[in-house]
Design an enzyme around this catalytic site. Structure first.
Site, mmCIF file in Angstrom:
data_model
loop_
_atom_site.group_PDB
_atom_site.id
_atom_site.type_symbol
_atom_site.label_atom_id
_atom_site.label_comp_id
_atom_site.label_asym_id
_atom_site.label_seq_id
_atom_site.Cartn_x
_atom_site.Cartn_y
_atom_site.Cartn_z
ATOM 1 N N ALA A 172 0.832 -1.208 0.000
ATOM 2 C CA ALA A 172 0.000 0.000 0.000
ATOM 3 C C ALA A 172 0.862 1.252 0.000
ATOM 4 C CB ALA A 172 -0.938 0.003 1.203
ATOM 5 N N TYR A 173 1.864 1.265 0.849
ATOM 6 C CA TYR A 173 2.766 2.421 0.914
ATOM 7 C C TYR A 173 3.489 2.613 -0.415
ATOM 8 C CZ TYR A 173 6.298 5.612 2.772
ATOM 9 O OH TYR A 173 7.103 6.706 3.004
ATOM 10 N N SER A 174 4.039 1.514 -0.957
ATOM 11 C CA SER A 174 4.769 1.608 -2.218
ATOM 12 C C SER A 174 3.865 2.087 -3.349
ATOM 13 C CB SER A 174 5.378 0.245 -2.569
ATOM 14 O OG SER A 174 6.290 -0.183 -1.580
#
Length: 249
Positions: free
Chosen positions: A155-157
């Site tokens: 999700a962060y990436s």
């Protein structure tokens, strides 16, 4: 930290995630270099303390994933400052640290809502004020994860990659209108966001940096402040890398 005296004289900045980490450090430097800053953050207590500590002009406690709250904060900030010249979008969260097939849907949606939707809301709300000035600088904080991808951080990436794409699109839209938009892609540096991660994930990210160390916050602050200043006058729709050699493009 070297300070360029007067570099931000007469300039007024809005900084999200301004109560801690990179946002706070950037705000401190902009103020030290003659500018005014309004800080946005969801942590009201930390905002109040930071305002007194660094001499911010005003603070607004809000969740950037609330589009109406962001629009209201932009209007309030412009009224308090008299104008907005600079937008620094530094607010962000990491989400769960697990393989994609185990990623909790609620955590995924929260990361998307803060890191991508929230950043979009902030850009969308502030751009009209910059266009009204005929001058503006936008710096959207992405991450090396947006270029390289970190395992167990889908999700962060994904959201940080989207920030790069959004910024490239926006920079091209605004080119020639006096408003410049760029992104910054730091590798991991010492900041409160690391508290959201297990030590094993931090060590993995450290191991991928050719310099063999985490970044220091002032190194990314210096890059953000260049991109937020009048000195950055020709580069737009781009990314500035502070990754210790990690990124390959």
């Amino acid at each position: 930290m070297s300070v360029y005296e007067g570099r931000f004289a007469g300039r007024c900045a809005v900084i999200t995630g301004g109560a801690s980490g990179l946002g706070k450090d950037v705000a401190r430097r902009i103020i030290a270099e003659g500018g005014k800053a309004v800080l946005w953050d969801r942590n009201a207590a930390a905002l109040a303390a930071t305002k007194d500590e660094i001499g911010a002009t005003h603070v607004v406690a809000l969740d950037v994933s609330d589009a109406d709250a962001v629009a209201a904060a932009a209007k309030e900030s412009a009224e308090v400052l008299g104008k907005i010249d600079v937008l620094i979008c530094s607010a962000g969260i990491t989400g769960a640290t697990v393989p994609l097939h185990e990623f909790p849907i609620d955590s995924w949606l929260q990361v998307v809502n803060v890191n991508l939707n929230g950043l979009f809301y902030c850009n969308r709300a502030v751009v009209p004020y910059l266009l009204e000035n005929g001058y503006g600088r936008i710096v959207n904080v992405s991450s090396v994860a947006g270029k390289e991808g970190n395992p167990n951080a889908s999700a962060y990436s994904a959201t940080k990659a989207a920030v790069i794409g959004l910024t490239k699109s926006l920079g091209k839209e605004l080119a020639g209108k006096g408003v410049i938009a760029n992104a910054i892609t730091p590798a991991t540096f010492e900041s409160p966001i690391l508290e959201q991660l297990p030590p094993s994930q931090v060590e993995y990210m450290r191991s991928k940096i050719p310099m063999g160390r985490l970044g220091e916050i002032h190194e990314s602050t210096a890059m953000v402040c260049f991109a937020a200043s009048e000195e950055c006058s020709f580069t737009t729709a781009a990314t500035f890398d502070t990754s210790g050699g990690r990124t390959t493009f």
